[in-house]
Design a protein around this motif. Structure first.
Motif, mmCIF file in Angstrom:
data_model
loop_
_atom_site.group_PDB
_atom_site.id
_atom_site.type_symbol
_atom_site.label_atom_id
_atom_site.label_comp_id
_atom_site.label_asym_id
_atom_site.label_seq_id
_atom_site.Cartn_x
_atom_site.Cartn_y
_atom_site.Cartn_z
ATOM 1 N N PHE A 56 0.833 -1.202 0.000
ATOM 2 C CA PHE A 56 0.000 0.000 0.000
ATOM 3 C C PHE A 56 0.872 1.258 0.000
ATOM 4 O O PHE A 56 0.606 2.204 -0.751
ATOM 5 N N TYR A 105 2.387 1.664 -3.377
ATOM 6 C CA TYR A 105 1.369 2.139 -4.318
ATOM 7 C C TYR A 105 1.171 3.649 -4.166
ATOM 8 O O TYR A 105 1.139 4.385 -5.150
ATOM 9 N N GLN A 106 1.061 4.119 -2.932
ATOM 10 C CA GLN A 106 0.891 5.548 -2.682
ATOM 11 C C GLN A 106 2.113 6.335 -3.150
ATOM 12 O O GLN A 106 1.986 7.416 -3.719
ATOM 13 N N ILE A 110 2.014 6.762 -6.872
ATOM 14 C CA ILE A 110 1.057 7.801 -7.265
ATOM 15 C C ILE A 110 1.689 9.179 -7.102
ATOM 16 O O ILE A 110 1.581 10.038 -7.994
ATOM 17 N N LEU A 127 2.768 1.731 -11.982
ATOM 18 C CA LEU A 127 1.604 1.911 -11.135
ATOM 19 C C LEU A 127 0.620 0.752 -11.273
ATOM 20 O O LEU A 127 0.101 0.244 -10.275
ATOM 21 N N SER A 128 0.381 0.292 -12.480
ATOM 22 C CA SER A 128 -0.560 -0.814 -12.667
ATOM 23 C C SER A 128 -0.012 -2.122 -12.089
ATOM 24 O O SER A 128 -0.772 -2.916 -11.526
ATOM 25 N N GLU A 138 -0.385 -1.814 -8.296
ATOM 26 C CA GLU A 138 -1.815 -1.904 -7.963
ATOM 27 C C GLU A 138 -2.293 -3.351 -8.039
ATOM 28 O O GLU A 138 -3.005 -3.826 -7.145
ATOM 29 N N GLN A 139 -1.898 -4.050 -9.071
ATOM 30 C CA GLN A 139 -2.295 -5.449 -9.219
ATOM 31 C C GLN A 139 -1.730 -6.313 -8.090
ATOM 32 O O GLN A 139 -2.425 -7.163 -7.545
ATOM 33 N N TYR A 150 -0.981 -5.281 -5.068
ATOM 34 C CA TYR A 150 -1.698 -4.926 -3.849
ATOM 35 C C TYR A 150 -3.071 -5.570 -3.813
ATOM 36 O O TYR A 150 -3.490 -6.100 -2.780
ATOM 37 N N GLU A 151 -3.782 -5.519 -4.916
ATOM 38 C CA GLU A 151 -5.124 -6.126 -4.954
ATOM 39 C C GLU A 151 -5.065 -7.630 -4.813
ATOM 40 O O GLU A 151 -5.950 -8.247 -4.223
#
Length: 57
Positions: A11, A14-15, A18, A44-45, A48-49, A51-52
């Motif tokens: 997380f 990811y932040q 960004i 970023l993608s 994000e992937q 993290y999800e």
């Protein structure tokens, strides 16, 4: 416990990505006008992937 630390780290990463994307936007605009793009969207993608995927179900 380790999975919580892993998710928190993802997380934060990811932040951070960004923020880097926002700060680098003027550079990215200039680079696009010069004819090439910065791969920040791929970074970023990917983060994000990851993290999800680490989220508990």
């Amino acid at each position: 416990m380790i999975s919580r630390v892993y998710r928190a780290t993802l997380f934060a990463l990811y932040q951070l990505c960004i923020v880097i994307g926002i700060v680098a936007m003027p550079l990215a605009i200039a680079a696009r006008q010069a004819g090439f793009t910065l791969p920040i969207h791929r970074l970023l993608s990917n983060v994000e992937q990851a993290y999800e995927t680490a989220q508990p179900r």
